[in-house]
Design a protein around this motif. Structure first.
Motif, PDB file in Angstrom:
ATOM      1  N   UNK A   1       0.925  -1.113   0.051  1.00 32.92           N
ATOM      2  CA  UNK A   1       0.038  -0.034  -0.123  1.00 32.92           C
ATOM      3  C   UNK A   1       0.772   1.127  -0.017  1.00 32.92           C
ATOM      4  N   UNK A   2       0.183   2.262  -0.594  1.00 34.86           N
ATOM      5  CA  UNK A   2       1.024   3.782  -0.591  1.00 34.86           C
ATOM      6  C   UNK A   2      -0.033   4.701  -0.466  1.00 34.86           C
ATOM      7  N   UNK A   3       0.026   5.743   0.571  1.00 40.56           N
ATOM      8  CA  UNK A   3      -0.670   6.686   0.722  1.00 40.56           C
ATOM      9  C   UNK A   3      -1.122   7.330  -0.612  1.00 40.56           C
ATOM     10  N   UNK A   4      -2.172   8.050  -0.977  1.00 37.23           N
ATOM     11  CA  UNK A   4      -2.589   8.551  -2.246  1.00 37.23           C
ATOM     12  C   UNK A   4      -1.650   9.711  -2.516  1.00 37.23           C
ATOM     13  N   UNK A   5      -1.478  10.752  -1.696  1.00 37.93           N
ATOM     14  CA  UNK A   5      -0.412  11.759  -1.746  1.00 37.93           C
ATOM     15  C   UNK A   5       0.678  11.531  -2.144  1.00 37.93           C
ATOM     16  N   UNK A   6       1.309  10.379  -1.472  1.00 33.35           N
ATOM     17  CA  UNK A   6       2.653  10.042  -1.751  1.00 33.35           C
ATOM     18  C   UNK A   6       2.914   9.361  -2.985  1.00 33.35           C
ATOM     19  N   UNK A   7       1.671   8.620  -3.346  1.00 30.59           N
ATOM     20  CA  UNK A   7       1.682   8.130  -4.845  1.00 30.59           C
ATOM     21  C   UNK A   7       2.150   9.134  -5.887  1.00 30.59           C
ATOM     22  N   UNK A   8       1.360  10.139  -5.822  1.00 31.48           N
ATOM     23  CA  UNK A   8       1.533  11.354  -6.709  1.00 31.48           C
ATOM     24  C   UNK A   8       3.055  11.797  -6.668  1.00 31.48           C
TER      25      UNK A   8
END
Length: 429
Positions: free
Chosen positions: A314-321
């Motif tokens: 999993x990765x946090x959405x903001x950090x994915x960007x």
């Protein structure tokens, strides 16, 4: 030979509010529920793939529920066309029921099953289930698909206001009465994974818009795998949304937007949505890519995100960007490399969303961030993790001398990215 209707579980791993299953259960013919571990897919996966483990646990739960009705789930492995050919030798199949899947491989797979069914004088019924609106229901006035999110969302919301959705269950006593043994995970060719999907937490929907950008708060619902594999009904999820959930609903609409993009423009699977970016001379440095994968870039927020992904799926959405933008813009590595890595690691991997978001980050997709928009990974810390809570969790050595130096200086990388993109576009004019 027993006459049956077959219900084929795919991306709808639940008995409750299952569109095609309900249709199958309406008649008087017993329903044989099946699931196929598709060898066209599973042979490409690691033997400890956490998503296979997730699917298997879902199948176990379905099988346990079916036992209450003196039935079982028939779990098979093989290429779908070969599996159905063999099923036809053992059952008098009247009709096949399934829910629609809109990805390119799924469409090709279903065309083969449709052809087989037609040759054998069977019905093959498919129903809308994993979306509120499918590919041709939210389109422009001229019938063409939307390629920009905001007008798509406006029309989606307007159509939804007129929609009367409900959640229904079929008569589960109409499942075939039989006893079959669910194969073990090892018999399917896989083994247990240490990675587990986090539980879906609907309480996080409250104040989602206020907290969603801060990774240390982990204010995401972790709904991704449950929608991807259909353990939750999208209809039920939306009906259960609390008031003031506009931001969360927007995320669900983004999911359907990218699905219809992939359906109408299947070339995006392997190509830029905007062909004018095909001439970008990506650096594609393999050592740089490996450092990004390991979370050793020297940029704390990027490294934290990649380490979270590697450790949890999993990765946090903001950090994915931020991590995606860094790979494409700072390192000038083709978004397809990053997309493939996320596809390998993410428990909530979904082709359309993964592809759409990576092309957004690279600036090559529909409704994408402009190419000259380059996130500064350091100032992003000040905005979204100023106390280093998220970073320290995943990069404990961040304040030690052992922590990596930045592999590229931000100002240099930004100017290089902008000039590279600009030159590539100018060369076409």
């Amino acid at each position: 030979m027993q006459k049956v209707n077959v219900f084929w579980f795919r991306r709808d791993l639940r008995l409750e509010d299952n569109s095609a299953l309900n249709k199958a259960l309406e008649g008087d013919i017993p329903v044989l529920p099946i699931f196929i571990f598709d060898e066209n897919i599973v042979t490409q996966l690691d033997k400890k793939d956490a998503r296979i483990n997730f699917i298997y646990e879902c199948l176990l739960r379905i099988d346990q529920k079916l036992k209450r009705y003196n039935s079982n789930l028939l779990v098979l492995k093989g290429k779908p066309i070969e599996v159905f050919t063999k099923l036809l030798e053992n059952y008098h199949i009247n009709s096949i029921y399934s829910n629609k899947d809109y990805e390119p491989y799924a469409l090709e797979r279903d065309r083969k099953i449709y052809t087989l069914a037609k040759e054998r004088h069977l019905n093959f019924y498919r129903y809308k289930d994993q979306v509120i609106f499918e590919e041709n229901e939210i389109v422009k006035a001229d019938g063409k698909p939307y390629t920009v999110y905001t007008p798509y969302k406006k029309k989606w919301l307007a159509a939804f206001e007129k929609l009367n959705i409900g959640c229904d269950n079929g008569d589960f006593n109409k499942f075939i009465k039989h006893s079959v043994q669910l194969p073990s995970l090892s018999e399917i060719g896989f083994s247990a994974s240490s990675l587990k999907a986090s539980e879906f937490n609907p309480e996080k929907i409250n104040n989602y818009g206020e907290h969603r950008d801060f990774p240390s708060k982990d204010h995401t619902t972790h709904i991704g795998p449950y929608l991807r594999f259909g353990t939750l009904s999208i209809r039920q999820v939306i009906l259960d949304l609390p008031t003031q959930s506009e931001v969360y609903l927007s995320e669900l609409i983004w999911r359907e937007f990218f699905m219809q993009i992939l359906f109408h423009f299947p070339q995006v699977k392997n190509n830029n949505f905007r062909s004018k970016y095909d001439s970008i001379p990506w650096r594609d440095n393999e050592e740089d890519f490996k450092k990004w994968c390991r979370g050793e870039t020297g940029y704390p927020l990027v490294d934290a995100g990649m380490r979270e992904l590697n450790a949890t799926g999993h990765m946090h959405n903001r950090v994915r960007m931020i991590t995606a933008g860094f790979l494409c813009k700072h390192l000038l590595i083709n978004w397809q490399w990053g997309e493939a890595y996320f596809a390998q690691k993410l428990l909530d991997y979904e082709l359309s969303s993964n592809n759409g978001n990576w092309q957004w980050a690279a600036g090559t997709g529909c409704d994408a961030a402009p190419y000259f928009r380059v996130f500064n990974p350091t100032t992003q810390i000040q905005r979204f993790d100023k106390n280093f809570e998220y970073i320290k969790k995943w990069v404990p050595e961040v304040q030690e001398l052992t922590y990596s130096k930045p592999m590229v200086e931000h100002k240099f990388a930004r100017e290089r990215a902008i000039s590279t993109y600009k030159q590539a576009l100018e060369n076409q004019s």
